[in-house]
Design a protein around this motif. Sequence first.
Motif, PDB file in Angstrom:
ATOM      1  N   ALA A   1      14.558  68.862  18.312  1.00  0.00           N
ATOM      2  CA  ALA A   1      13.375  69.690  18.539  1.00  0.00           C
ATOM      3  C   ALA A   1      12.517  69.027  19.607  1.00  0.00           C
ATOM      4  O   ALA A   1      12.411  67.805  19.661  1.00  0.00           O
ATOM      5  N   GLY A   2      11.946  69.823  20.516  1.00  0.00           N
ATOM      6  CA  GLY A   2      11.171  69.243  21.610  1.00  0.00           C
ATOM      7  C   GLY A   2       9.930  68.515  21.136  1.00  0.00           C
ATOM      8  O   GLY A   2       9.257  68.941  20.194  1.00  0.00           O
TER       9      GLY A   2
ATOM     10  N   VAL B   1       3.900  67.355  34.396  1.00  0.00           N
ATOM     11  CA  VAL B   1       3.130  68.458  33.816  1.00  0.00           C
ATOM     12  C   VAL B   1       3.308  68.439  32.301  1.00  0.00           C
ATOM     13  O   VAL B   1       4.218  67.799  31.767  1.00  0.00           O
ATOM     14  N   ASP B   2       2.429  69.181  31.613  1.00  0.00           N
ATOM     15  CA  ASP B   2       2.559  69.319  30.157  1.00  0.00           C
ATOM     16  C   ASP B   2       3.927  69.923  29.825  1.00  0.00           C
ATOM     17  O   ASP B   2       4.411  70.838  30.511  1.00  0.00           O
ATOM     18  N   GLY B   3       4.519  69.424  28.753  1.00  0.00           N
ATOM     19  CA  GLY B   3       5.790  70.015  28.357  1.00  0.00           C
ATOM     20  C   GLY B   3       6.471  69.272  27.231  1.00  0.00           C
ATOM     21  O   GLY B   3       5.919  68.334  26.645  1.00  0.00           O
ATOM     22  N   TYR B   4       7.689  69.701  26.933  1.00  0.00           N
ATOM     23  CA  TYR B   4       8.456  69.213  25.788  1.00  0.00           C
ATOM     24  C   TYR B   4       9.693  68.443  26.256  1.00  0.00           C
ATOM     25  O   TYR B   4      10.431  68.910  27.133  1.00  0.00           O
ATOM     26  N   TYR B   5       9.907  67.299  25.654  1.00  0.00           N
ATOM     27  CA  TYR B   5      11.106  66.495  25.923  1.00  0.00           C
ATOM     28  C   TYR B   5      12.035  66.562  24.715  1.00  0.00           C
ATOM     29  O   TYR B   5      11.577  66.559  23.568  1.00  0.00           O
TER      30      TYR B   5
ATOM     31  N   ARG C   1      11.181  70.899  29.023  1.00  0.00           N
ATOM     32  CA  ARG C   1      10.756  72.298  29.089  1.00  0.00           C
ATOM     33  C   ARG C   1       9.259  72.344  29.372  1.00  0.00           C
ATOM     34  O   ARG C   1       8.453  71.841  28.597  1.00  0.00           O
ATOM     35  N   LYS C   2       8.909  72.925  30.492  1.00  0.00           N
ATOM     36  CA  LYS C   2       7.509  73.026  30.884  1.00  0.00           C
ATOM     37  C   LYS C   2       6.743  73.907  29.906  1.00  0.00           C
ATOM     38  O   LYS C   2       7.267  74.891  29.389  1.00  0.00           O
ATOM     39  N   LYS C   3       5.502  73.544  29.614  1.00  0.00           N
ATOM     40  CA  LYS C   3       4.669  74.342  28.731  1.00  0.00           C
ATOM     41  C   LYS C   3       4.595  75.776  29.252  1.00  0.00           C
ATOM     42  O   LYS C   3       4.362  76.014  30.428  1.00  0.00           O
ATOM     43  N   GLY C   4       4.841  76.732  28.358  1.00  0.00           N
ATOM     44  CA  GLY C   4       4.820  78.130  28.746  1.00  0.00           C
ATOM     45  C   GLY C   4       6.181  78.679  29.124  1.00  0.00           C
ATOM     46  O   GLY C   4       6.353  79.889  29.266  1.00  0.00           O
ATOM     47  N   SER C   5       7.157  77.786  29.278  1.00  0.00           N
ATOM     48  CA  SER C   5       8.522  78.203  29.615  1.00  0.00           C
ATOM     49  C   SER C   5       9.385  78.205  28.356  1.00  0.00           C
ATOM     50  O   SER C   5       9.069  77.535  27.368  1.00  0.00           O
ATOM     51  N   SER C   6      10.490  78.935  28.405  1.00  0.00           N
ATOM     52  CA  SER C   6      11.421  78.960  27.279  1.00  0.00           C
ATOM     53  C   SER C   6      12.737  78.271  27.615  1.00  0.00           C
ATOM     54  O   SER C   6      13.663  78.272  26.800  1.00  0.00           O
TER      55      SER C   6
END
Length: 252
Positions: free
Chosen positions: A245-246, A225-229, A196-201
């Motif tokens: 949880a990411g 890019v910055d984000g959650y895995y 999930r890209k930073k700033g996205s839901s």
Amino acid sequence: MRMRASVAVVGGALALSVLAVPAAQADGGYGDTRITKVVVDGDNKVSMGVSSPVTLKVSVTATDDSGIEDAEYFTLNGPDYGIETTGKPTCTAVNSTTSTCTASVTVDPKVDYYSNKNAGTWYVDAFVNAEDGDFVWKEKAGSFWFQRAARLTVNAAPEPVKKGRTVTVTGALTRANWELLKYGAYGSQSVKLQFRKKGSSTYSTLKTITADSAGNLRTTTTATVDGYYRFSFAGNSTTSAVSAAGDFVDVQ
């Protein structure tokens, strides 16, 4: 009548014996009363862990030209002699001919001595009475999945990471062991790596991998890019769906 099990030591090992199981009955009824819908917990999926009780909420919709008077009981039947019976249902009219009757039963992994083989497809048996004396008894009026609760962990490294470099993502998939009252490895299962890209839901799937025999997960991807895995497991008839949880990774 709820299934209770007695625990006895036989030859040094624990053995479970069912104390009471209702006699099997065939479908039957009188008149034009029909069961049209059965729903358990809203989505026909119930998961249970190893420590907290779970309440199974059963909803049965029935119809008759005279209207529905009441429902006697709902019995839930599952694999390995699993059985639970709800309390007296409460019926609410939808219209002049149709009502939805609801009831619940609370199950406790620490009290009811479930075997792991109890997980899987369970069926709802229902007995409903109409206002004019008609009635219906139906075995397997509906079905639901009674699942062992699952857990997923995730760790993405290094943090931070340079753009274009490799990110290694590790984790583990476990599920409730009702017999040991703890979580244990759930190996050889397909799990999705999502980002999930930073700033996205919204998460998107990068790839699907298979846990090893011990439930461990390990894979790599390229940092962009910055984000959650996170890892995500879809679940099945015996085991609940779960997403970790990411884990955020800063890309520089």
